[in-house]
Design an enzyme around this catalytic site. Structure first.
Site, PDB file in Angstrom:
ATOM      1  N   ASN A   1      -4.318  -3.774  -7.463  1.00 28.94           N
ATOM      2  CA  ASN A   1      -3.091  -3.031  -7.181  1.00 28.94           C
ATOM      3  C   ASN A   1      -2.174  -3.986  -6.418  1.00 28.94           C
ATOM      4  OD1 ASN A   1      -1.096  -1.296  -6.410  1.00 28.94           O
ATOM      5  ND2 ASN A   1      -2.437   0.189  -5.372  1.00 28.94           N
TER       6      ASN A   1
ATOM      7  N   GLU B   1      -8.098   7.026  -7.979  1.00 28.85           N
ATOM      8  CA  GLU B   1      -7.258   6.378  -8.982  1.00 28.85           C
ATOM      9  C   GLU B   1      -7.899   5.086  -9.489  1.00 28.85           C
ATOM     10  OE1 GLU B   1      -4.522   7.182  -5.858  1.00 28.85           O
ATOM     11  OE2 GLU B   1      -2.867   7.179  -7.286  1.00 28.85           O
TER      12      GLU B   1
ATOM     13  N   ARG C   1      -3.094  -1.654 -11.682  1.00 28.21           N
ATOM     14  CA  ARG C   1      -2.343  -0.421 -11.472  1.00 28.21           C
ATOM     15  C   ARG C   1      -0.843  -0.727 -11.576  1.00 28.21           C
ATOM     16  NH1 ARG C   1      -0.831   3.035  -6.147  1.00 28.21           N
ATOM     17  NH2 ARG C   1      -0.022   4.785  -7.333  1.00 28.21           N
TER      18      ARG C   1
ATOM     19  N   HIS D   1       2.248   9.175  -9.493  1.00 29.62           N
ATOM     20  CA  HIS D   1       0.880   9.576  -9.135  1.00 29.62           C
ATOM     21  C   HIS D   1       0.100  10.059 -10.356  1.00 29.62           C
ATOM     22  CE1 HIS D   1       2.523  10.844  -4.912  1.00 29.62           C
ATOM     23  NE2 HIS D   1       2.077   9.593  -4.844  1.00 29.62           N
TER      24      HIS D   1
ATOM     25  N   ARG E   1      10.181  10.751   3.093  1.00 32.51           N
ATOM     26  CA  ARG E   1      11.121  10.950   1.982  1.00 32.51           C
ATOM     27  C   ARG E   1      11.572  12.396   1.956  1.00 32.51           C
ATOM     28  NH1 ARG E   1       7.338   8.628  -2.660  1.00 32.51           N
ATOM     29  NH2 ARG E   1       6.171   7.464  -1.130  1.00 32.51           N
TER      30      ARG E   1
END
Ligand code: AMP
Length: 401
Positions: A7, A386, A90, A179, A240
């Site tokens: 990643n 993941e 990823r 996601h 956010r």
């Protein structure tokens, strides 16, 4: 078969090494502060974690350092790098160009380069990570596993923003969702345990962490998701704002004399739980503030719970029913109060949880079934994974190649 999952971000390269015979995690770590001062965090599972300063001038150096650590006599777990059969990367944003896992080839890398338009920071890091692996491990097959791809099954009415058509097309503006690998993993696990056939099931997956998104999964396919053109859309997050009235954007820019970049930074880093509470973007700190009587911290969590409830209601309507609600990610897995508050007064939607099971879900077998016996819909808490999903896709792609 050993698979290395990578990643790569702009200044870090996180990795996990899996032995896919038995899907066992063998080692993990992070080559961090690439291009700055370089630090390698490394852990072979079952042993202590180490943190070592190392020069990491670029991503190629980072992956070389990771590989030499994996075969190191003391710190490592492999006899030879040649034991690694494949690498899975990823990829955060595949845009309209990458909608399935693909082998790394000149063509797929060219498609990924186009994503610079949509997610420049993430894509730059990914490209550097891929190039670093191609240099350090020539001939080892590599696969791109794309986070947005799970959402590519959304119908046009879910992914089209109601804005001028030509402008949207010219600028690739649509809902992409994020996601996806997490939503795919947890909805896949949920499907294994439901009485309803997987091609008929109606599942809502709530990935609630520092970044949060909620997805409606019908018959195993995403039909809608809360994040949009960027990961800023949807519900309130750590820092956010999630979806807000778009007219707020020019209003604040004019009133505060700030540029588009500053505005984007403000919406990403100064809003959400942090902005409302004034305390922190980290839920644990917000919870502590609530215990001390901080009303704005309470309000921030009330907004989070309220927005999750509204998405559950909306997606249940969109699917004309609900078989299963899934909580996952940092807050979804660890904050029992959020789960409890979201599921309170939701009998209308067939949702009712057992509060004792909710407190002790980790002692329950997978899928962490916390539903009350008389709940029409199942409520599961499933730890996301993941990286395992990426490793599985990598194996699947390599076996097809
Ligand atoms: P993630 O982005 O999935 O790593 O999730 C990070 C979020 O999970 C942060 O807001 C953390 O505060 C939150 N989190 C982690 N552990 C806990 C916990 N025990 N209770 C409440 N929130 C937690």
């Amino acid at each position: 078969m050993y698979v290395l999952v990578v990643n790569a971000g702009s200044s870090s390269l996180k990795y996990q090494l899996f032995d896919m015979d038995g899907e066992k995690l063998i080692a993990k770590g992070n080559a961090d502060r690439i291009g700055i001062d370089g630090v390698l965090e490394h852990q072979v599972i079952g042993r202590d974690k180490t943190k070592t300063p190392v020069p990491l001038p670029d991503h190629a150096a980072a992956i070389k350092t990771v590989l030499s650590t994996l075969v190191d006599k003391d710190a490592g777990c492999l006899d030879s790098i040649s034991q690694i059969s494949a690498v899975g990367h990823r990829i955060v944003h595949g845009g309209p160009w990458l909608t399935h896992p693909v082998m790394v080839t000149d063509e797929s890398v060219a498609d990924l380069e186009k994503c610079m338009l949509l997610a420049p920071l993430h894509t730059k890091g990914h490209l550097q990570g891929i190039e670093g692996c191609r240099k350090a491990m020539p001939g080892v097959p590599q696969v791109l596993v794309i986070d947005t791809s799970f959402h590519s099954t959304m119908p046009p009415k879910a992914y089209t923003y109601p804005i001028d058509w030509d402008t949207a097309q010219r600028n690739y503006v649509r809902r992409y969702g994020f996601h996806g690998t997490s939503h795919r993993y947890v909805s896949g696990v949920a499907n294994e345990y439901l009485d309803v056939p997987a091609d008929k099931s109606k599942i809502i997956t709530c990935h609630i962490g520092n970044g949060s998104s909620i997805t409606a999964v019908q018959g195993g396919k995403c039909i809608d998701t809360s994040m949009g053109f960027t990961p800023l859309d949807g519900i309130i997050m750590g820092s956010r704002c999630g979806a807000v009235d778009p007219a707020i954007v020019p209003h604040i820019m004019e009133a505060e004399h700030i540029s588009p970049d500053e505005m984007a930074d403000w919406m990403n880093k100064k809003c959400g739980l942090l902005g409302v509470s004034g305390v922190s973007s980290d839920m644990r700190n917000v919870r502590r503030a609530i215990e001390e009587g901080n009303e704005r911290a309470r309000l921030a969590v009330d907004i989070l719970v309220y927005e999750i409830k509204k998405f559950i209601g909306g997606y249940t309507a969109a699917m004309n029913g609900l078989d299963c609600l899934v909580f996952t990610a940092g807050i979804g897995e660890n904050d029992e109060l959020v789960r409890s508050e979201v599921c309170r007064d939701m009998e209308f939607f067939g949702i009712k949880i057992d509060e004792e099971k909710n407190l002790a879900w980790r002692s329950l077998p997978v899928p962490g079934d916390i539903s009350a016996p008389d709940s029409r819909a199942k409520v599961f808490v499933i730890a996301t994974n993941e990286e395992l999903m990426i490793a599985r896709d990598t194996v699947a792609m390599c076996s097809m190649a």
